[in-house]
Design a protein around this motif. Sequence first.
Motif, short mmCIF file in Angstrom:
data_model
loop_
_atom_site.label_atom_id
_atom_site.label_comp_id
_atom_site.label_asym_id
_atom_site.label_seq_id
_atom_site.Cartn_x
_atom_site.Cartn_y
_atom_site.Cartn_z
N HIS A 258 0.79 -1.24 0.00
CA HIS A 258 0.00 0.00 0.00
C HIS A 258 0.82 1.28 0.00
CE1 HIS A 258 -3.50 -2.53 0.83
NE2 HIS A 258 -2.83 -3.08 1.83
N GLY A 259 2.14 1.19 0.00
CA GLY A 259 2.93 2.41 0.06
C GLY A 259 2.79 3.08 1.42
N LEU A 260 2.62 4.40 1.41
CA LEU A 260 2.49 5.12 2.67
C LEU A 260 1.13 4.94 3.33
CD1 LEU A 260 4.28 8.52 1.93
CD2 LEU A 260 5.22 6.41 2.84
N GLY A 261 0.17 4.40 2.59
CA GLY A 261 -1.17 4.24 3.16
C GLY A 261 -1.87 5.58 3.31
N SER A 262 -2.52 5.78 4.43
CA SER A 262 -3.27 7.02 4.68
C SER A 262 -2.37 8.02 5.39
CB SER A 262 -4.52 6.74 5.53
OG SER A 262 -5.38 5.86 4.84
N ARG A 263 -1.96 9.07 4.67
CA ARG A 263 -1.13 10.12 5.27
C ARG A 263 -2.02 11.25 5.76
NH1 ARG A 263 3.73 12.90 2.68
NH2 ARG A 263 3.75 13.70 4.80
N TYR A 264 -1.59 11.91 6.83
CA TYR A 264 -2.36 13.04 7.35
C TYR A 264 -1.41 14.06 7.96
CZ TYR A 264 -1.67 11.22 12.08
OH TYR A 264 -1.11 10.79 13.25
N GLU A 265 -1.86 15.29 8.05
CA GLU A 265 -1.13 16.36 8.70
C GLU A 265 -2.12 17.18 9.53
OE1 GLU A 265 2.00 16.83 8.87
OE2 GLU A 265 2.75 15.51 7.28
N MET A 266 -1.63 17.72 10.64
CA MET A 266 -2.45 18.54 11.52
C MET A 266 -2.16 20.01 11.26
SD MET A 266 -4.16 16.36 13.36
CE MET A 266 -4.72 17.33 14.77
N SER A 267 -3.19 20.84 11.36
CA SER A 267 -3.01 22.28 11.19
C SER A 267 -4.03 23.01 12.06
CB SER A 267 -3.15 22.68 9.72
OG SER A 267 -4.43 22.33 9.24
N PHE A 268 -3.91 24.35 12.08
CA PHE A 268 -4.78 25.18 12.91
C PHE A 268 -5.52 26.19 12.05
CE2 PHE A 268 -1.49 23.57 15.64
CZ PHE A 268 -2.11 23.36 16.87
N SER A 269 -6.79 26.36 12.33
CA SER A 269 -7.57 27.39 11.65
C SER A 269 -7.03 28.76 11.99
CB SER A 269 -9.04 27.29 12.07
OG SER A 269 -9.76 28.45 11.68
N GLY A 270 -7.18 29.69 11.03
CA GLY A 270 -6.75 31.06 11.27
C GLY A 270 -7.41 31.70 12.48
N ARG A 271 -8.57 31.22 12.86
CA ARG A 271 -9.27 31.77 14.02
C ARG A 271 -8.55 31.44 15.32
NH1 ARG A 271 -13.89 33.83 12.16
NH2 ARG A 271 -14.75 33.00 10.23
N TYR A 272 -7.63 30.47 15.29
CA TYR A 272 -6.85 30.12 16.48
C TYR A 272 -5.52 30.84 16.53
CZ TYR A 272 -10.21 26.41 17.45
OH TYR A 272 -11.34 25.72 17.74
N ILE A 273 -5.19 31.61 15.50
CA ILE A 273 -3.96 32.40 15.51
C ILE A 273 -4.24 33.69 16.26
CG2 ILE A 273 -2.17 33.45 14.11
CD1 ILE A 273 -2.40 30.38 13.87
N ALA A 274 -3.68 33.80 17.44
CA ALA A 274 -3.98 34.94 18.32
C ALA A 274 -3.68 36.27 17.63
CB ALA A 274 -3.18 34.83 19.62
N GLY A 275 -4.67 37.14 17.60
CA GLY A 275 -4.49 38.47 17.05
C GLY A 275 -4.81 38.61 15.58
N LEU A 276 -4.92 37.51 14.84
CA LEU A 276 -5.15 37.61 13.40
C LEU A 276 -6.53 38.17 13.07
CD1 LEU A 276 -4.20 37.16 10.51
CD2 LEU A 276 -4.99 34.79 10.67
#
Length: 392
Positions: free
Chosen positions: A158-176
């Motif tokens: 299957h190769g790498l299979g299911s890859r995923y990455e975590m990120s944050f919404s712009g609403r969680y960037i303090a002050g933006l």
Amino acid sequence: MATKQKLLTDISLKGLEIAPSQIRGAVRIVPLLRRQVRGDFRLVRRDYHEDIAVVSLAGRITVPEMQYYSYIPHGLVLSWSDDGSPIAAFGGQMFKPDGKRLDCGCASVRLMHRMAKREAKNQLRLLPLHLAMEGFLSLFFSGPDIAWSEYSKYALAHGLGSRYEMSFSGRYIAGLEDALRVFEIHPRQVGVLVFVAETLASAFVVPTPEDYRALHTSLLEDFYGELIYEYSMMFDKPFPMDLSVDDAKIHSLADLRNAIAKMRTDWAAFQGFMAEGLLQSPLNSQRVYTMGPFVLQRFITSLHPKEENHIGEAIIREDGELEYLKTYRLSAAQTRRVYLLSQLHFYNWNIDATATALGNTREEFVTRLETAGFGYLLNQQVRDAARKKRKK
């Protein structure tokens, strides 16, 4: 012709000017102004209201290996003219439904086809930033081409299979959110460079000032890396950087005008220098779609582990002028993961050859793969041997 246009090798702000920045807390927003607005390329936001979106990358929802899952708050509908004539305002245009909506009780799901989908002769729907992230996740996705004994049966099948990455919404960037609310929008503004604690978080460019005003707050719906989120929480103001006019040299309005013009030029050059990790970095690009005189591409920077790295997507004209840009800064961990995969790919997934090239022993390199989250690619005997070696 546009089909012969070369791939991007770097990000050029051709046709754009860097204006003095505005600061709110740790957020610095640098406006980008367009010298000449042509009006033959426009875009408009299409909102989605589902909890999650499933995008079929091969055009068929039934293939699990070819699906992209994410929260997607909006898409962009691009329209252009082939002869350079202006495009009518979007307000009166009607759009077809985009995919299907499913109500699963606990969550709503939108099923869509492709990251960039042609909807009419001169109309394309794009899923902004997700196009770049999908390209990042699919790098070296197929895994080993040779059945090396060190790899698990899963990796070989299957190769790498299911890859995923975590990120944050712009609403969680303090002050933006506060910064976007209070900052002035220039009459010719078509984009921004967003810095958090003097770290480039993203770049965003659209074709016209009208498009930018409509999409100004969409930066809150973009996603940002862990580094940007942490910096927004750690710092409450940027470094002091001030420019001033020497009043001893001002003897007339002309002197004042020239001094201010020079100050703006110096400030723009310095802010461009602040973004050199993106603007001066070599790119690996991939053509995604050709739209008459415009070419949609996605890219990734050099992936050097000790430098800042970005992924993104861009649309450029035949003459190289930038019409659309959206970028995402990779975290150090994300860079390390894809760097290790790139080195394995370069050395035909040979564990020993890759370890030697990186200055590691076999066991050290296996440990690096484990730490990066790719231990499942290796069979248990290889992992156990590396673990025993570490204990000794």
